[in-house]
Design an enzyme around this catalytic site. Structure first.
Site, PDB file in Angstrom:
ATOM      1  CD  GLN A  31     111.409  65.530  53.419  1.00  0.00           C
ATOM      2  OE1 GLN A  31     110.517  64.728  53.649  1.00  0.00           O
ATOM      3  NE2 GLN A  31     111.154  66.700  52.878  1.00  0.00           N
ATOM      4  CE  LYS A  55     106.416  71.867  59.756  1.00  0.00           C
ATOM      5  NZ  LYS A  55     106.017  70.736  58.981  1.00  0.00           N
ATOM      6  CG  HIS A 115     103.915  73.509  50.070  1.00  0.00           C
ATOM      7  ND1 HIS A 115     102.801  73.430  50.853  1.00  0.00           N
ATOM      8  CD2 HIS A 115     104.556  72.335  50.228  1.00  0.00           C
ATOM      9  CE1 HIS A 115     102.759  72.246  51.449  1.00  0.00           C
ATOM     10  NE2 HIS A 115     103.817  71.560  51.094  1.00  0.00           N
TER      11      HIS A 115
HETATM   12  P1  AMP Z   1     105.266  68.257  51.976  1.00  0.00           P
HETATM   13  O1  AMP Z   1     104.238  68.628  50.981  1.00  0.00           O
HETATM   14  O2  AMP Z   1     104.807  68.321  53.389  1.00  0.00           O
HETATM   15  O3  AMP Z   1     106.025  67.010  51.642  1.00  0.00           O
HETATM   16  O4  AMP Z   1     106.357  69.422  51.870  1.00  0.00           O
HETATM   17  C1  AMP Z   1     106.968  69.740  50.642  1.00  0.00           C
HETATM   18  C2  AMP Z   1     108.129  70.652  50.896  1.00  0.00           C
HETATM   19  O5  AMP Z   1     107.667  71.856  51.515  1.00  0.00           O
HETATM   20  C3  AMP Z   1     109.155  70.044  51.867  1.00  0.00           C
HETATM   21  O6  AMP Z   1     110.450  70.344  51.386  1.00  0.00           O
HETATM   22  C4  AMP Z   1     108.848  70.739  53.159  1.00  0.00           C
HETATM   23  O7  AMP Z   1     109.959  70.818  54.012  1.00  0.00           O
HETATM   24  C5  AMP Z   1     108.441  72.114  52.669  1.00  0.00           C
HETATM   25  N1  AMP Z   1     107.651  72.801  53.697  1.00  0.00           N
HETATM   26  C6  AMP Z   1     106.555  72.354  54.337  1.00  0.00           C
HETATM   27  N2  AMP Z   1     106.141  73.241  55.256  1.00  0.00           N
HETATM   28  C7  AMP Z   1     107.018  74.275  55.234  1.00  0.00           C
HETATM   29  C8  AMP Z   1     107.161  75.494  55.964  1.00  0.00           C
HETATM   30  N3  AMP Z   1     106.313  75.843  56.911  1.00  0.00           N
HETATM   31  N4  AMP Z   1     108.191  76.304  55.647  1.00  0.00           N
HETATM   32  C9  AMP Z   1     109.077  75.961  54.676  1.00  0.00           C
HETATM   33  N5  AMP Z   1     108.999  74.832  53.960  1.00  0.00           N
HETATM   34  C10 AMP Z   1     107.986  73.994  54.231  1.00  0.00           C
END
Ligand code: AMP
Length: 507
Positions: free
Chosen positions: A160, A156, A42
């Site tokens: 989505q 990742k 994030h």
């Molecule tokens: P989430 O909180 O899991 O919904 O993720 C929020 C955003 O962070 C989404 O766009 C995810 O794809 C991105 N994200 C989560 N993990 C990673 C990662 N390891 N590398 C890059 N982006 C990430």
């Protein structure tokens, strides 16, 4: 600069009111939607948003619509105090933590956004029915509320991201989605808020998922294009890790998500697997296109000469975006549209066919190669290039012209705005002192009167500040760009360095 504490809003009305004021103050709004439990993945999105925009909004909302009945909604980690501290550290302006009823998710039968079924039938969609309808619905609401210039999503969650790109396109949402690379632990394991559920034994085997994807990527680099072989490579690597229970390995088109039997453009090779109760996903992109090279940097850093020389040495197509703006300027000057009629010019640009090649430039089939270089066009082009609507139209045309890859472009916002997913981004710069010295030598060579070095340096620094603060297309270094400071280097040395960088990316 004064560091302001991060503002937190739970009310949509309060957030909208705050953002209204931001818009009046000017500058772009960058938005990072999350479900909290923020980690370095994030962080990379938020830092990028910070670098590329004047204002940054992070939303933290564990979205009930995207969890199935037997999924981990109740257990999903909620760490607001730590998330807030991280946002504060990075300099986020606003955290939006909406109440569920404020987002209308508790209504008995709310309006839902339903992305195409064909994009949901495979990958995670197959085992998570309704998940992407829930994601698309909430993200659409958030985009409508925040109305950001750019919204940042991790590669990742590749399914989505592809679905949201489609939603934004189909619903004419005026936001650019910026895909961000996957952040991994040193073991290769992709960071995820769910990694904290893993036992030590599971954690030891989890990196095998990326090891499998990397093995397939290696095979792809060696020329293998057959889906069956690439998928087989991942499966055989994962078979060595008994705690990993594979849910799927699929190879699909990265935009439409339709299954591929072989990769001809860009393939998304994606895995979902369970380790105990934890479900992990990961992927790699397999691209056959030659890289896109984005070169940004301040005026006077030698961008256009360097770019042309690099293009020639590497056999890349130099897409002269300046020639496109010149073409529109020429078109306007030869029409009834006034130079200040921004919507009229944007419409004219949208209907025009501009053809920029290495040897000629044509507008609506008319050769304008010479005509766009006249002093009259030069005098008006920057005013037209500063019109937001015109830029939007031309940026789309540039994206279409360069989609096949093997293209190099230079400007101020190529890496941050025109090609945020360019394979190689370079921020080509030199200190104002060095640029002043070069300018003085140029003046001398041209037999023009010498200018005071200190005065030259000051005016260069002032121009940099103006270019960095302009509202339309400000000069920004993309967070994943490599900065090349050319002080003390000859143009040949700069070109050689960039050529070597390209070769290491192109493989
Ligand atoms: P989430 O909180 O899991 O919904 O993720 C929020 C955003 O962070 C989404 O766009 C995810 O794809 C991105 N994200 C989560 N993990 C990673 C990662 N390891 N590398 C890059 N982006 C990430």
């Amino acid at each position: 600069m004064e560091v302001l504490p991060v503002r937190q809003f739970t009310a949509t009305a309060a957030l909208r009111c705050f953002l209204e004021q931001c818009r009046i103050n000017g500058g772009d709004i960058g938005f990072v939607p999350t479900m909290g439990a923020l980690h370095a993945g994030h962080r990379s999105l938020i830092e990028r948003a910070k670098q590329e925009n004047s204002w940054v909004v992070v939303s933290i909302f564990v979205n009930p619509l995207q969890f199935g009945p037997n999924e981990d909604f109740d257990q999903y980690p909620r760490t607001l105090a730590a998330d807030r501290a991280l946002c504060e550290q990075i300099g986020v302006d606003v955290i939006f933590t909406p109440a569920p009823d404020d987002l209308g998710v508790l209504a008995p039968s709310p309006t839902q956004v339903m992305p195409p079924a064909s994009m949901q039938s495979g990958l995670c969609g197959a085992s998570r029915p309704g998940h992407f309808d829930g994601v698309a619905t909430i993200v659409t609401k958030l985009l409508n509320i925040v109305q950001p210039t750019r919204a940042y999503f991790g590669q990742k969650d590749a399914q989505q991201l592809a679905i949201l790109q489609r939603v934004v396109q189909d619903l004419n949402i005026n936001t650019t989605l910026v895909p961000c690379p996957i952040v991994r632990e040193s073991s290769g394991l992709a960071l995820s808020s769910r990694n904290q559920y893993l036992s030590d034994a599971e954690k030891a085997q989890a990196p095998q998922i990326y090891a499998g994807l990397s093995a397939a990527e290696q095979l792809f680099r060696q020329g293998e294009r057959q889906s069956r072989k690439l998928i087989g490579q991942v499966e055989s690597q994962l078979a060595t890790a008994p705690k990993i229970v594979l849910e799927y390995v699929e190879l699909v088109d990265s935009e439409t998500l339709t299954p591929l039997s072989e990769v001809s453009k860009t393939g998304l090779l994606a895995v979902a697997a369970r380790l105990g109760k934890t479900r992990l996903i990961d992927n790699v992109l397999l691209r056959t296109r030659k890289p896109i090279v984005a070169i940004d940097g301040p005026a006077g850093a030698g961008k256009s000469s360097v770019t042309k020389m690099v293009a020639q040495q590497l056999g890349l197509f130099y897409l002269d975006t300046g020639a496109m703006y010149r073409s529109i300027t020429w078109l306007v000057m030869n029409s009834d549209v006034r130079l200040t009629d921004e919507p009229g010019i944007a419409e004219l640009a949208n209907q025009a066919t501009i053809e920029v090649t290495e040897t000629y430039v044509k507008v609506n089939d008319q050769d304008v190669t010479q005509a766009i270089r006249t002093p009259e066009v030069t005098a008006n082009v920057s005013a037209i290039a500063a019109q937001g609507a015109v830029r939007q139209v031309l940026v789309r045309q540039q994206q279409e012209a360069a989609a096949r890859g093997g293209v190099i472009l230079e400007g101020r916002d190529i890496g941050t705005h025109v090609f945020p997913d360019a394979e190689l981004k370079i921020f080509l710069t030199a200190t104002p002192a060095e640029r002043a010295r070069r300018r003085q030598k140029d003046l001398e060579r041209m037999g023009q009167p010498a200018e005071d070095l200190a005065a030259l340096e000051q005016s260069i620094a002032e121009r940099d500040a103006k270019d960095s603060n302009r509202l339309i297309a400000p000069l920004r270094k993309a967070s994943d760009a490599v900065e090349v400071v050319t002080d003390g280097m000859t143009i040949e040395q700069v070109v050689a360095k960039l050529v070597a960088m390209y070769r290491s990316v192109a493989g």
